[in-house]
Write a protein that holds these residues in place. Structure first.
Motif, short mmCIF file in Angstrom:
data_model
loop_
_atom_site.label_atom_id
_atom_site.label_comp_id
_atom_site.label_asym_id
_atom_site.label_seq_id
_atom_site.Cartn_x
_atom_site.Cartn_y
_atom_site.Cartn_z
N ALA C 89 -9.05 11.73 1.90
CA ALA C 89 -8.42 12.08 0.68
C ALA C 89 -8.88 10.74 -0.28
CB ALA C 89 -6.89 11.78 0.63
N LEU C 91 -11.92 9.43 -0.32
CA LEU C 91 -13.24 10.05 -0.69
C LEU C 91 -13.20 11.18 -1.97
CD1 LEU C 91 -16.43 9.73 -0.25
CD2 LEU C 91 -16.12 11.45 1.46
N LEU C 92 -12.34 12.01 -1.62
CA LEU C 92 -12.50 13.27 -2.74
C LEU C 92 -11.88 12.66 -3.86
CD1 LEU C 92 -11.58 16.18 -0.24
CD2 LEU C 92 -13.73 15.39 -1.06
N LEU C 95 -14.27 10.91 -5.99
CA LEU C 95 -15.19 11.99 -6.72
C LEU C 95 -14.51 12.86 -7.97
CD1 LEU C 95 -16.63 13.72 -3.47
CD2 LEU C 95 -17.91 12.40 -5.22
N ILE C 142 -0.12 11.12 -0.05
CA ILE C 142 0.02 12.12 -0.70
C ILE C 142 -0.20 12.23 -2.26
CG2 ILE C 142 2.22 13.56 -1.26
CD1 ILE C 142 3.39 12.67 1.37
N THR C 145 -3.63 12.91 -2.50
CA THR C 145 -4.33 14.19 -2.22
C THR C 145 -4.00 15.32 -3.45
OG1 THR C 145 -3.94 13.57 0.17
CG2 THR C 145 -4.22 16.04 -0.13
N VAL C 146 -2.75 15.11 -3.87
CA VAL C 146 -2.22 16.03 -4.82
C VAL C 146 -2.78 16.04 -5.98
CG1 VAL C 146 -0.21 16.57 -6.26
CG2 VAL C 146 0.21 16.28 -3.82
N THR C 148 -5.94 15.00 -6.29
CA THR C 148 -7.33 15.78 -6.34
C THR C 148 -7.28 17.36 -6.10
OG1 THR C 148 -7.83 13.68 -4.65
CG2 THR C 148 -9.15 15.73 -4.46
N LEU C 149 -6.19 17.93 -5.54
CA LEU C 149 -6.05 19.05 -5.51
C LEU C 149 -6.08 19.74 -7.03
CD1 LEU C 149 -5.57 21.63 -4.18
CD2 LEU C 149 -3.31 21.24 -3.62
N ALA C 152 -9.05 19.61 -8.73
CA ALA C 152 -10.09 20.80 -7.96
C ALA C 152 -9.40 22.24 -8.77
CB ALA C 152 -10.12 20.70 -6.68
N LEU C 153 -8.45 22.24 -8.90
CA LEU C 153 -7.90 23.55 -9.45
C LEU C 153 -7.97 23.68 -11.16
CD1 LEU C 153 -4.34 23.90 -7.28
CD2 LEU C 153 -6.39 25.43 -7.30
#
Lengths: 157, 157, 157
Positions: C89, C91-92, C95, C142, C145-146, C148-149, C152-153
């Protein structure tokens, strides 16, 4: 050339080492399946002793631990305590642009130590043998991680 | 354009798949908490039966395994045996520049197989159902890893 | 400048946080070894009670669980349920080009929460203390991660 490009031989070395340890780890899951089928037991969930196509003659004893299955589970847990950290440490280490020779010794050395550890564990060699092989891998992991940390802190040119 | 850039649709696909499986994995920890609270038991450390604000009426029986809690722990361990390896295999696979269509089928297919496996395990479907769903995910993982290894060895153009 | 370059201070922050948690995780394996040696027990494989240089006076009781060893194993398993997902999480997240201030708070905050959790677990503090420290780390994970998601979306600029 980018660091994370397969034309970079240091990165290609990492990818080869990484994919081999991933395949090794995944093989443990399938080996567990093979041994559960052969033992017709060593299952772990209560619903696994329900009558199905794959288990036509269920028996509560199938939920008892089976040493041949448990051995693979122990190997798999031992993998889990090391491999994901190695995969990260190796990736970050590669990004510090080490020499190809050093990268090969460390990355392939780790892979070799884990394959030898697996062979020793599978055939129930003495704890001393297993511990020695485990230690080699763990020391390589620690060395790569510390060197990467020092590089990130600007303490390693 | 760099490989690891969200404007690269293959990488964006990976990030979406990766963050979903991470959230799924983290959700298992919280689901364990929810079930321990509901069961008022299934704890694992001796100090967990000390009197505290959250546990005003402790009892040694709270340390005994509770099947509803253990089920989530088994699911979580099953995740651990697969998800970290998938996260690596997927990342390295993306760096071999696969087609967007292939990346979507494999990465989203893996996510779908794991979510279905979770649903089957949570509701105690037969071992056959669970095994079939697990196998789909494992075969996708093996395919991505082998293809990446071949690319790193220069055997896959 | 590339994202995954140590001259990028956000990435350097990630590498420092990541290598510290890897070293922490590896230290658990060695701490298990230290406690097994001190307890002269807590072993896990049947072959570990064979007579060897390191175990000159074997005894079947050495295979029984030893609470001081089991405590470290529980800590290690708790690490496994979080650290690999944090490493990904983080690392992403890096980015997605977050601000340095935010990256430092989240990444170093996670490391601090895990080190405090370790201290609390090792010294057998109450479950409430341990749960609070674990929750801080999990919520950071969390959040990263959210975010990053969403990036990405294309839902987070």
């Amino acid at each position: 050339m980018e660091n994370l490009d397969l034309r970079n031989p240091v990165f290609a070395t990492y990818v080869i080492a990484a994919t081999i340890v991933i395949l090794k780890a995944v093989a443990m899951s399938w080996l567990t399946v093979v041994r559960m089928v052969r033992a017709n037991g060593g299952f772990c969930a209560p619903e696994d002793v329900r009558k199905t196509t794959l288990n036509p003659d269920p028996n509560p004893k199938q939920l008892e631990p089976d040493e041949r299955v448990e051995r693979i589970r122990r190997i798999q847990l031992n993998d889990l305590e090391s491999l994901p950290y190695f995969l990260f440490a190796g990736l970050l280490f590669v990004l510090t642009a080490p020499s190809l020779t050093l990268a090969r010794w460390l990355l392939y050395g780790y892979v070799a130590s884990r394959l030898a550890h697996f062979a020793a564990y599978l055939t129930a060699q003495t704890h001393d043998t297993r511990a020695a092989l485990w230690s080699v891998g763990s020391l390589i992991l620690i060395f790569m991680t510390v060197r990467t940390l020092l590089a990130a802190l600007g303490l390693w040119v």
